[in-house]
Design a protein around this motif. Structure first.
Motif, PDB file in Angstrom:
ATOM      1  N   THR A  17       0.641  -1.265   0.062  1.00  0.00           N
ATOM      2  CA  THR A  17       0.115   0.078  -0.051  1.00  0.00           C
ATOM      3  C   THR A  17       1.006   1.178  -0.027  1.00  0.00           C
ATOM      4  N   ASP A  21       4.049   5.772  -2.730  1.00  0.00           N
ATOM      5  CA  ASP A  21       3.501   6.937  -2.049  1.00  0.00           C
ATOM      6  C   ASP A  21       4.494   7.907  -1.775  1.00  0.00           C
ATOM      7  N   TRP A  88     -12.951  18.629  -1.699  1.00  0.00           N
ATOM      8  CA  TRP A  88     -12.300  18.453  -3.200  1.00  0.00           C
ATOM      9  C   TRP A  88     -10.794  19.072  -3.114  1.00  0.00           C
ATOM     10  N   LYS A  90      -8.746  19.393  -0.412  1.00  0.00           N
ATOM     11  CA  LYS A  90      -8.287  18.996   0.990  1.00  0.00           C
ATOM     12  C   LYS A  90      -6.823  18.739   0.812  1.00  0.00           C
ATOM     13  N   THR A  91      -6.024  19.015   1.828  1.00  0.00           N
ATOM     14  CA  THR A  91      -4.575  18.700   2.048  1.00  0.00           C
ATOM     15  C   THR A  91      -4.440  17.461   2.600  1.00  0.00           C
ATOM     16  N   VAL A  92      -3.650  16.667   2.094  1.00  0.00           N
ATOM     17  CA  VAL A  92      -3.648  15.335   2.615  1.00  0.00           C
ATOM     18  C   VAL A  92      -1.953  15.277   2.319  1.00  0.00           C
ATOM     19  N   ASN A  94      -0.077  12.272   2.125  1.00  0.00           N
ATOM     20  CA  ASN A  94       0.238  11.512   0.750  1.00  0.00           C
ATOM     21  C   ASN A  94      -0.231  12.308  -0.415  1.00  0.00           C
ATOM     22  N   ASN A  96      -0.289  11.498  -3.515  1.00  0.00           N
ATOM     23  CA  ASN A  96      -0.985  10.680  -4.463  1.00  0.00           C
ATOM     24  C   ASN A  96      -2.495  11.085  -4.091  1.00  0.00           C
ATOM     25  N   LYS A  97      -2.945  11.482  -2.978  1.00  0.00           N
ATOM     26  CA  LYS A  97      -4.349  12.106  -2.416  1.00  0.00           C
ATOM     27  C   LYS A  97      -4.720  13.363  -2.348  1.00  0.00           C
ATOM     28  N   ASP A  98      -3.455  14.091  -2.296  1.00  0.00           N
ATOM     29  CA  ASP A  98      -3.363  15.640  -1.845  1.00  0.00           C
ATOM     30  C   ASP A  98      -4.128  16.345  -2.889  1.00  0.00           C
ATOM     31  N   LYS A  99      -5.062  17.341  -2.514  1.00  0.00           N
ATOM     32  CA  LYS A  99      -5.798  18.169  -3.523  1.00  0.00           C
ATOM     33  C   LYS A  99      -5.558  19.772  -3.370  1.00  0.00           C
ATOM     34  N   GLN A 102      -3.678  21.950  -7.658  1.00  0.00           N
ATOM     35  CA  GLN A 102      -4.609  21.164  -8.780  1.00  0.00           C
ATOM     36  C   GLN A 102      -4.493  21.982 -10.088  1.00  0.00           C
TER      37      GLN A 102
END
Length: 205
Positions: A17, A21, A88, A90-92, A94, A96-99, A102
């Protein structure tokens, strides 16, 4: 023995997983980035542009940082104030998931021979109204983020600017105007055709 197998399997799954990342918190801030907008300045989409430059922080050169850098991407990123209640954006941690970032301002090869490199970006018409900053990511040959720099501080509260997007109401109004104009033209020609037929009717009888 059975429990050891289960634990090994779980560790394997976790490794799979996490593989590939990249966590933003693990990246060194090795790039110095500057951009033309001033703190609190309001720019307009489709009217204004953002210029700036980036380069490797001089203090990292002696340690060999930058050798693995192959490409860079300059991005327009949402400030925290424009992320509240907007999942939509949001700071993450990871990436690969960070928004957060953009919108791409520029892409290019990393040129170690250049002290700094510049960018010039006309603000596009699909950029929404929000508060922003500029961030640059450095990538290795595998396409993974290995360093970054940004125009704001770590808390993302300084050197922020706002972009005023094109109003959705204005776009809708423009579309409605076009449709109404087209309908008017069609109606006009339809009226002419009907009048022409009426005028021909008596002579035909």
């Amino acid at each position: 023995m059975e429990s050891l197998v289960v634990i090994s399997f779980l560790l394997f799954c976790l490794a799979q997983t996490c593989y590939g990342d990249v966590l933003f918190s693990s990246l060194p801030r090795t790039l110095v980035v500057s951009a033309s907008p001033l703190q609190g300045q309001v720019l307009k989409a489709e009217e204004d542009r953002i210029t700036g430059k980036w380069g490797l922080n001089e203090s990292f050169k002696a340690s060999g940082v930058g050798i693995e850098y192959k490409n860079v991407k300059v991005s327009l990123c949402y400030a925290p104030v424009s992320q509240i209640d907007r999942g939509w954006r949001k700071t993450v941690d990871n990436l690969n998931k960070d928004k957060t970032c953009q919108f791409t301002i520029a892409n290019g090869n990393y040129d170690a021979s250049q002290t700094s490199q510049s960018f010039d970006w006309p603000i596009e018409n699909d950029i929404p109204t929000a508060t922003y900053f500029v961030r640059v990511y450095a990538y290795n040959s595998s396409g993974e983020e290995v360093g970054f720099g940004q125009t704001t501080d770590a808390s993302k509260i300084s050197n922020l600017f706002k972009i005023q997007g094109i109003s959705g109401n204005q776009v809708s109004f423009d579309i409605a105007s076009i449709c109404f104009s087209a309908f008017s033209v069609v109606s006009f020609f339809g009226f002419l055709i009907m009048e022409k037929r009426k005028n021909k009717s008596p002579s035909e009888n």
